[in-house]
Design a protein around this motif. Structure first.
Motif, PDB file in Angstrom:
ATOM      1  N   THR A  14     -11.862   8.018  -2.760  1.00 38.50           N
ATOM      2  CA  THR A  14     -10.696   7.233  -2.359  1.00 38.50           C
ATOM      3  C   THR A  14     -10.001   7.899  -1.182  1.00 38.50           C
ATOM      4  O   THR A  14     -10.245   9.067  -0.883  1.00 38.50           O
ATOM      5  N   VAL A  15      -9.160   7.137  -0.517  1.00 36.29           N
ATOM      6  CA  VAL A  15      -8.249   7.649   0.504  1.00 36.29           C
ATOM      7  C   VAL A  15      -6.850   7.166   0.139  1.00 36.29           C
ATOM      8  O   VAL A  15      -6.686   6.181  -0.585  1.00 36.29           O
ATOM      9  N   ARG A  16      -5.852   7.869   0.613  1.00 34.81           N
ATOM     10  CA  ARG A  16      -4.459   7.477   0.389  1.00 34.81           C
ATOM     11  C   ARG A  16      -4.052   6.606   1.569  1.00 34.81           C
ATOM     12  O   ARG A  16      -4.243   6.989   2.723  1.00 34.81           O
ATOM     13  N   VAL A  17      -3.526   5.419   1.287  1.00 28.33           N
ATOM     14  CA  VAL A  17      -3.106   4.503   2.352  1.00 28.33           C
ATOM     15  C   VAL A  17      -1.628   4.165   2.193  1.00 28.33           C
ATOM     16  O   VAL A  17      -1.083   4.213   1.089  1.00 28.33           O
ATOM     17  N   ARG A  18      -0.986   3.846   3.319  1.00 30.76           N
ATOM     18  CA  ARG A  18       0.402   3.390   3.326  1.00 30.76           C
ATOM     19  C   ARG A  18       0.416   1.967   3.847  1.00 30.76           C
ATOM     20  O   ARG A  18      -0.047   1.679   4.954  1.00 30.76           O
ATOM     21  N   VAL A  19       0.939   1.053   3.028  1.00 30.28           N
ATOM     22  CA  VAL A  19       1.063  -0.350   3.423  1.00 30.28           C
ATOM     23  C   VAL A  19       2.249  -0.432   4.387  1.00 30.28           C
ATOM     24  O   VAL A  19       3.374  -0.065   4.046  1.00 30.28           O
ATOM     25  N   ILE A  20       2.010  -0.891   5.596  1.00 37.68           N
ATOM     26  CA  ILE A  20       3.036  -0.878   6.643  1.00 37.68           C
ATOM     27  C   ILE A  20       4.232  -1.752   6.270  1.00 37.68           C
ATOM     28  O   ILE A  20       5.375  -1.344   6.448  1.00 37.68           O
ATOM     29  N   GLU A  21       3.976  -2.945   5.732  1.00 34.82           N
ATOM     30  CA  GLU A  21       5.055  -3.889   5.382  1.00 34.82           C
ATOM     31  C   GLU A  21       6.062  -3.314   4.395  1.00 34.82           C
ATOM     32  O   GLU A  21       7.248  -3.577   4.487  1.00 34.82           O
ATOM     33  N   THR A  22       5.573  -2.546   3.418  1.00 35.02           N
ATOM     34  CA  THR A  22       6.428  -2.115   2.314  1.00 35.02           C
ATOM     35  C   THR A  22       6.674  -0.611   2.256  1.00 35.02           C
ATOM     36  O   THR A  22       7.585  -0.166   1.556  1.00 35.02           O
ATOM     37  N   GLY A  23       5.835   0.171   2.945  1.00 37.94           N
ATOM     38  CA  GLY A  23       5.936   1.621   2.869  1.00 37.94           C
ATOM     39  C   GLY A  23       5.282   2.193   1.622  1.00 37.94           C
ATOM     40  O   GLY A  23       5.243   3.407   1.433  1.00 37.94           O
ATOM     41  N   GLU A  24       4.769   1.328   0.756  1.00 36.59           N
ATOM     42  CA  GLU A  24       4.124   1.770  -0.486  1.00 36.59           C
ATOM     43  C   GLU A  24       2.858   2.568  -0.156  1.00 36.59           C
ATOM     44  O   GLU A  24       2.112   2.236   0.757  1.00 36.59           O
ATOM     45  N   GLU A  25       2.624   3.649  -0.907  1.00 32.84           N
ATOM     46  CA  GLU A  25       1.395   4.425  -0.773  1.00 32.84           C
ATOM     47  C   GLU A  25       0.565   4.261  -2.034  1.00 32.84           C
ATOM     48  O   GLU A  25       1.104   4.227  -3.136  1.00 32.84           O
ATOM     49  N   LEU A  26      -0.759   4.160  -1.843  1.00 24.37           N
ATOM     50  CA  LEU A  26      -1.651   4.000  -2.974  1.00 24.37           C
ATOM     51  C   LEU A  26      -3.023   4.548  -2.641  1.00 24.37           C
ATOM     52  O   LEU A  26      -3.360   4.728  -1.472  1.00 24.37           O
ATOM     53  N   ASP A  27      -3.799   4.851  -3.683  1.00 24.39           N
ATOM     54  CA  ASP A  27      -5.184   5.259  -3.501  1.00 24.39           C
ATOM     55  C   ASP A  27      -6.040   4.009  -3.422  1.00 24.39           C
ATOM     56  O   ASP A  27      -5.840   3.051  -4.166  1.00 24.39           O
ATOM     57  N   TYR A  28      -6.995   4.031  -2.501  1.00 22.32           N
ATOM     58  CA  TYR A  28      -7.830   2.856  -2.229  1.00 22.32           C
ATOM     59  C   TYR A  28      -9.260   3.351  -2.043  1.00 22.32           C
ATOM     60  O   TYR A  28      -9.494   4.364  -1.368  1.00 22.32           O
ATOM     61  N   LYS A  29     -10.225   2.665  -2.634  1.00 19.69           N
ATOM     62  CA  LYS A  29     -11.617   3.105  -2.554  1.00 19.69           C
ATOM     63  C   LYS A  29     -12.109   3.122  -1.104  1.00 19.69           C
ATOM     64  O   LYS A  29     -11.897   2.162  -0.348  1.00 19.69           O
ATOM     65  N   LEU A  30     -12.786   4.194  -0.751  1.00 17.29           N
ATOM     66  CA  LEU A  30     -13.342   4.336   0.589  1.00 17.29           C
ATOM     67  C   LEU A  30     -14.284   3.180   0.927  1.00 17.29           C
ATOM     68  O   LEU A  30     -14.246   2.647   2.039  1.00 17.29           O
ATOM     69  N   ALA A  31     -15.101   2.764  -0.027  1.00 17.04           N
ATOM     70  CA  ALA A  31     -16.032   1.649   0.222  1.00 17.04           C
ATOM     71  C   ALA A  31     -15.278   0.380   0.590  1.00 17.04           C
ATOM     72  O   ALA A  31     -15.716  -0.381   1.461  1.00 17.04           O
ATOM     73  N   ASP A  32     -14.116   0.145  -0.039  1.00 15.52           N
ATOM     74  CA  ASP A  32     -13.314  -1.039   0.281  1.00 15.52           C
ATOM     75  C   ASP A  32     -12.680  -0.903   1.664  1.00 15.52           C
ATOM     76  O   ASP A  32     -12.592  -1.881   2.411  1.00 15.52           O
ATOM     77  N   VAL A  33     -12.245   0.302   2.000  1.00 13.71           N
ATOM     78  CA  VAL A  33     -11.683   0.545   3.343  1.00 13.71           C
ATOM     79  C   VAL A  33     -12.716   0.183   4.403  1.00 13.71           C
ATOM     80  O   VAL A  33     -12.395  -0.493   5.383  1.00 13.71           O
TER      81      VAL A  33
END
Length: 64
Positions: free
Chosen positions: A38-57
């Protein structure tokens, strides 16, 4: 399948699917029990951070 190092994606921007919100990859994540990375991503619209599967990225379109 080509293996991408997660740290090479840090600072890049992508979009969830074709019309979803934009996110920035901010750090490496963790390796799941399933073997997925996984990688840690920040959703620009909300500022929320979450783990997201690398394959999905890698399936998501790049954002300029």
């Amino acid at each position: 399948m080509l293996h991408i190092e997660p740290q090479s994606l840090i600072g890049t921007w992508r979009r969830f699917g074709l019309s979803g919100p934009v996110y920035e990859i901010v750090s490496e994540g963790k390796k799941l029990h399933s073997g997925d990375e996984t990688v840690r991503v920040r959703v620009i619209e909300t500022g929320e951070e979450l783990d997201y599967k690398l394959a999905d990225v890698l399936d998501d379109p790049k954002e300029r």
